[in-house]
Design a protein around this motif. Structure first.
Motif, PDB file in Angstrom:
ATOM      1  N   GLU A  25      -6.779 -80.488  44.077  1.00 41.57           N
ATOM      2  CA  GLU A  25      -7.206 -81.786  44.614  1.00 41.57           C
ATOM      3  C   GLU A  25      -6.145 -82.349  45.558  1.00 41.57           C
ATOM      4  O   GLU A  25      -6.478 -82.941  46.590  1.00 41.57           O
ATOM      5  CB  GLU A  25      -7.503 -82.759  43.482  1.00 41.57           C
ATOM      6  CG  GLU A  25      -8.780 -82.403  42.749  1.00 41.57           C
ATOM      7  CD  GLU A  25      -8.946 -83.124  41.436  1.00 41.57           C
ATOM      8  OE1 GLU A  25      -8.169 -84.070  41.148  1.00 41.57           O
ATOM      9  OE2 GLU A  25      -9.847 -82.747  40.670  1.00 41.57           O
ATOM     10  N   GLY A  26      -4.878 -82.158  45.229  1.00 40.98           N
ATOM     11  CA  GLY A  26      -3.803 -82.596  46.113  1.00 40.98           C
ATOM     12  C   GLY A  26      -3.824 -81.850  47.439  1.00 40.98           C
ATOM     13  O   GLY A  26      -3.666 -82.449  48.509  1.00 40.98           O
ATOM     14  N   ILE A  27      -4.034 -80.536  47.376  1.00 42.64           N
ATOM     15  CA  ILE A  27      -4.138 -79.719  48.584  1.00 42.64           C
ATOM     16  C   ILE A  27      -5.317 -80.203  49.433  1.00 42.64           C
ATOM     17  O   ILE A  27      -5.199 -80.371  50.648  1.00 42.64           O
ATOM     18  CB  ILE A  27      -4.290 -78.224  48.220  1.00 42.64           C
ATOM     19  CG1 ILE A  27      -2.983 -77.694  47.646  1.00 42.64           C
ATOM     20  CG2 ILE A  27      -4.739 -77.397  49.424  1.00 42.64           C
ATOM     21  CD1 ILE A  27      -3.109 -76.331  46.972  1.00 42.64           C
ATOM     22  N   ALA A  28      -6.443 -80.438  48.789  1.00 46.32           N
ATOM     23  CA  ALA A  28      -7.645 -80.884  49.505  1.00 46.32           C
ATOM     24  C   ALA A  28      -7.421 -82.257  50.142  1.00 46.32           C
ATOM     25  O   ALA A  28      -7.794 -82.486  51.299  1.00 46.32           O
ATOM     26  CB  ALA A  28      -8.838 -80.921  48.560  1.00 46.32           C
ATOM     27  N   ALA A  29      -6.814 -83.173  49.402  1.00 48.21           N
ATOM     28  CA  ALA A  29      -6.574 -84.528  49.932  1.00 48.21           C
ATOM     29  C   ALA A  29      -5.649 -84.471  51.142  1.00 48.21           C
ATOM     30  O   ALA A  29      -5.891 -85.155  52.152  1.00 48.21           O
ATOM     31  CB  ALA A  29      -5.984 -85.425  48.839  1.00 48.21           C
ATOM     32  N   ARG A  30      -4.612 -83.666  51.068  1.00 47.94           N
ATOM     33  CA  ARG A  30      -3.680 -83.552  52.204  1.00 47.94           C
ATOM     34  C   ARG A  30      -4.377 -82.934  53.417  1.00 47.94           C
ATOM     35  O   ARG A  30      -4.164 -83.374  54.553  1.00 47.94           O
ATOM     36  CB  ARG A  30      -2.447 -82.748  51.799  1.00 47.94           C
ATOM     37  CG  ARG A  30      -1.509 -83.526  50.882  1.00 47.94           C
ATOM     38  CD  ARG A  30      -0.189 -82.820  50.655  1.00 47.94           C
ATOM     39  NE  ARG A  30      -0.320 -81.551  49.955  1.00 47.94           N
ATOM     40  CZ  ARG A  30      -0.434 -81.405  48.641  1.00 47.94           C
ATOM     41  NH1 ARG A  30      -0.435 -82.482  47.861  1.00 47.94           N
ATOM     42  NH2 ARG A  30      -0.535 -80.219  48.083  1.00 47.94           N
ATOM     43  N   ALA A  31      -5.221 -81.933  53.189  1.00 47.36           N
ATOM     44  CA  ALA A  31      -5.942 -81.290  54.298  1.00 47.36           C
ATOM     45  C   ALA A  31      -6.899 -82.278  54.959  1.00 47.36           C
ATOM     46  O   ALA A  31      -6.984 -82.347  56.190  1.00 47.36           O
ATOM     47  CB  ALA A  31      -6.696 -80.058  53.797  1.00 47.36           C
ATOM     48  N   LEU A  32      -7.609 -83.058  54.164  1.00 45.45           N
ATOM     49  CA  LEU A  32      -8.530 -84.055  54.721  1.00 45.45           C
ATOM     50  C   LEU A  32      -7.765 -85.124  55.498  1.00 45.45           C
ATOM     51  O   LEU A  32      -8.168 -85.517  56.593  1.00 45.45           O
ATOM     52  CB  LEU A  32      -9.367 -84.691  53.609  1.00 45.45           C
ATOM     53  CG  LEU A  32     -10.450 -83.804  53.004  1.00 45.45           C
ATOM     54  CD1 LEU A  32     -10.982 -84.412  51.709  1.00 45.45           C
ATOM     55  CD2 LEU A  32     -11.580 -83.588  53.989  1.00 45.45           C
ATOM     56  N   ALA A  33      -6.662 -85.599  54.930  1.00 45.12           N
ATOM     57  CA  ALA A  33      -5.861 -86.622  55.603  1.00 45.12           C
ATOM     58  C   ALA A  33      -5.333 -86.095  56.943  1.00 45.12           C
ATOM     59  O   ALA A  33      -5.319 -86.829  57.939  1.00 45.12           O
ATOM     60  CB  ALA A  33      -4.711 -87.072  54.706  1.00 45.12           C
ATOM     61  N   ALA A  34      -4.961 -84.828  56.975  1.00 45.18           N
ATOM     62  CA  ALA A  34      -4.470 -84.228  58.217  1.00 45.18           C
ATOM     63  C   ALA A  34      -5.561 -84.164  59.286  1.00 45.18           C
ATOM     64  O   ALA A  34      -5.267 -84.144  60.482  1.00 45.18           O
ATOM     65  CB  ALA A  34      -3.922 -82.830  57.944  1.00 45.18           C
ATOM     66  N   GLU A  35      -6.824 -84.156  58.853  1.00 48.17           N
ATOM     67  CA  GLU A  35      -7.962 -84.141  59.777  1.00 48.17           C
ATOM     68  C   GLU A  35      -8.437 -85.555  60.129  1.00 48.17           C
ATOM     69  O   GLU A  35      -9.478 -85.723  60.761  1.00 48.17           O
ATOM     70  CB  GLU A  35      -9.124 -83.343  59.180  1.00 48.17           C
ATOM     71  CG  GLU A  35      -8.837 -81.861  59.031  1.00 48.17           C
ATOM     72  CD  GLU A  35      -9.991 -81.109  58.379  1.00 48.17           C
ATOM     73  OE1 GLU A  35     -11.054 -81.719  58.108  1.00 48.17           O
ATOM     74  OE2 GLU A  35      -9.830 -79.910  58.131  1.00 48.17           O
ATOM     75  N   GLY A  36      -7.697 -86.566  59.677  1.00 45.97           N
ATOM     76  CA  GLY A  36      -8.036 -87.938  60.030  1.00 45.97           C
ATOM     77  C   GLY A  36      -8.898 -88.678  59.024  1.00 45.97           C
ATOM     78  O   GLY A  36      -9.346 -89.793  59.288  1.00 45.97           O
ATOM     79  N   TRP A  37      -9.145 -88.094  57.877  1.00 44.25           N
ATOM     80  CA  TRP A  37      -9.936 -88.756  56.841  1.00 44.25           C
ATOM     81  C   TRP A  37      -9.041 -89.712  56.055  1.00 44.25           C
ATOM     82  O   TRP A  37      -7.906 -89.379  55.725  1.00 44.25           O
ATOM     83  CB  TRP A  37     -10.536 -87.733  55.881  1.00 44.25           C
ATOM     84  CG  TRP A  37     -11.593 -86.895  56.484  1.00 44.25           C
ATOM     85  CD1 TRP A  37     -11.419 -85.736  57.192  1.00 44.25           C
ATOM     86  CD2 TRP A  37     -13.001 -87.126  56.453  1.00 44.25           C
ATOM     87  NE1 TRP A  37     -12.631 -85.244  57.605  1.00 44.25           N
ATOM     88  CE2 TRP A  37     -13.628 -86.074  57.160  1.00 44.25           C
ATOM     89  CE3 TRP A  37     -13.793 -88.121  55.896  1.00 44.25           C
ATOM     90  CZ2 TRP A  37     -15.001 -85.995  57.319  1.00 44.25           C
ATOM     91  CZ3 TRP A  37     -15.162 -88.048  56.048  1.00 44.25           C
ATOM     92  CH2 TRP A  37     -15.757 -86.985  56.752  1.00 44.25           C
ATOM     93  N   ALA A  38      -9.572 -90.871  55.738  1.00 43.67           N
ATOM     94  CA  ALA A  38      -8.890 -91.813  54.840  1.00 43.67           C
ATOM     95  C   ALA A  38      -9.366 -91.495  53.435  1.00 43.67           C
ATOM     96  O   ALA A  38     -10.576 -91.469  53.175  1.00 43.67           O
ATOM     97  CB  ALA A  38      -9.242 -93.246  55.205  1.00 43.67           C
ATOM     98  N   ILE A  39      -8.438 -91.245  52.531  1.00 41.75           N
ATOM     99  CA  ILE A  39      -8.793 -90.968  51.139  1.00 41.75           C
ATOM    100  C   ILE A  39      -8.969 -92.314  50.439  1.00 41.75           C
ATOM    101  O   ILE A  39      -8.007 -93.066  50.263  1.00 41.75           O
ATOM    102  CB  ILE A  39      -7.705 -90.117  50.435  1.00 41.75           C
ATOM    103  CG1 ILE A  39      -7.426 -88.829  51.225  1.00 41.75           C
ATOM    104  CG2 ILE A  39      -8.131 -89.816  48.992  1.00 41.75           C
ATOM    105  CD1 ILE A  39      -8.623 -87.929  51.440  1.00 41.75           C
TER     106      ILE A  39
END
Length: 130
Positions: A25-39
């Motif tokens: 989940e941490g890996i996924a959250a960081r990947a999404l944030a790097a793509e401009g997604w706000a968690i």
């Protein structure tokens, strides 16, 4: 004594799976944030179940299920019909408590994470009613 040993093994497997899930989940959250997604939420608990990640970008709301398996191929097939139904119900609960999100729409994504930390996002992985 055999039952105790099996119970201990089950407990340890469960703890390893929990730690692996949190790492994924941490890996996924960081990947999404790097793509401009706000968690917006991690491990969001609702009466219908837990949502691994809730993310938003440009008004598009994504409810994200994270699956960690030894390989990406195994992870890709890890979300069954019951889990999809649970995720849809949990998303409805989350939306009821957090109105105003998803002005541009919403979708269900799956992020698959292999044992080596490789992650792939399957955008719009399923739709309600599938």
């Amino acid at each position: 004594m055999t039952g105790f040993n099996e119970g201990t093994r089950r407990l340890l497997r469960g703890r390893r799976a929990e730690a692996s899930g949190r790492d994924a989940e941490g890996i996924a959250a960081r990947a999404l944030a790097a793509e401009g997604w706000a968690i917006l939420a991690q491990r969001a608990r609702t009466p219908a179940g837990e949502i691994d990640l809730v993310a938003e970008r440009d008004g598009l709301l994504a409810f994200v299920e994270v699956k960690a398996r030894p390989s990406l191929a195994e992870a890709a097939f890890a979300l069954g019909p019951r889990q999809r139904a649970r995720l849809v119900a949990a998303a409805e609960c989350w939306l009821a408590v957090h109105p105003g999100h998803g002005e541009a729409g919403m979708r269900f994504d799956v992020v698959i994470v292999a044992a080596d930390g490789t992650a792939r996002r399957i955008a719009d992985a399923f739709r309600v009613g599938e």
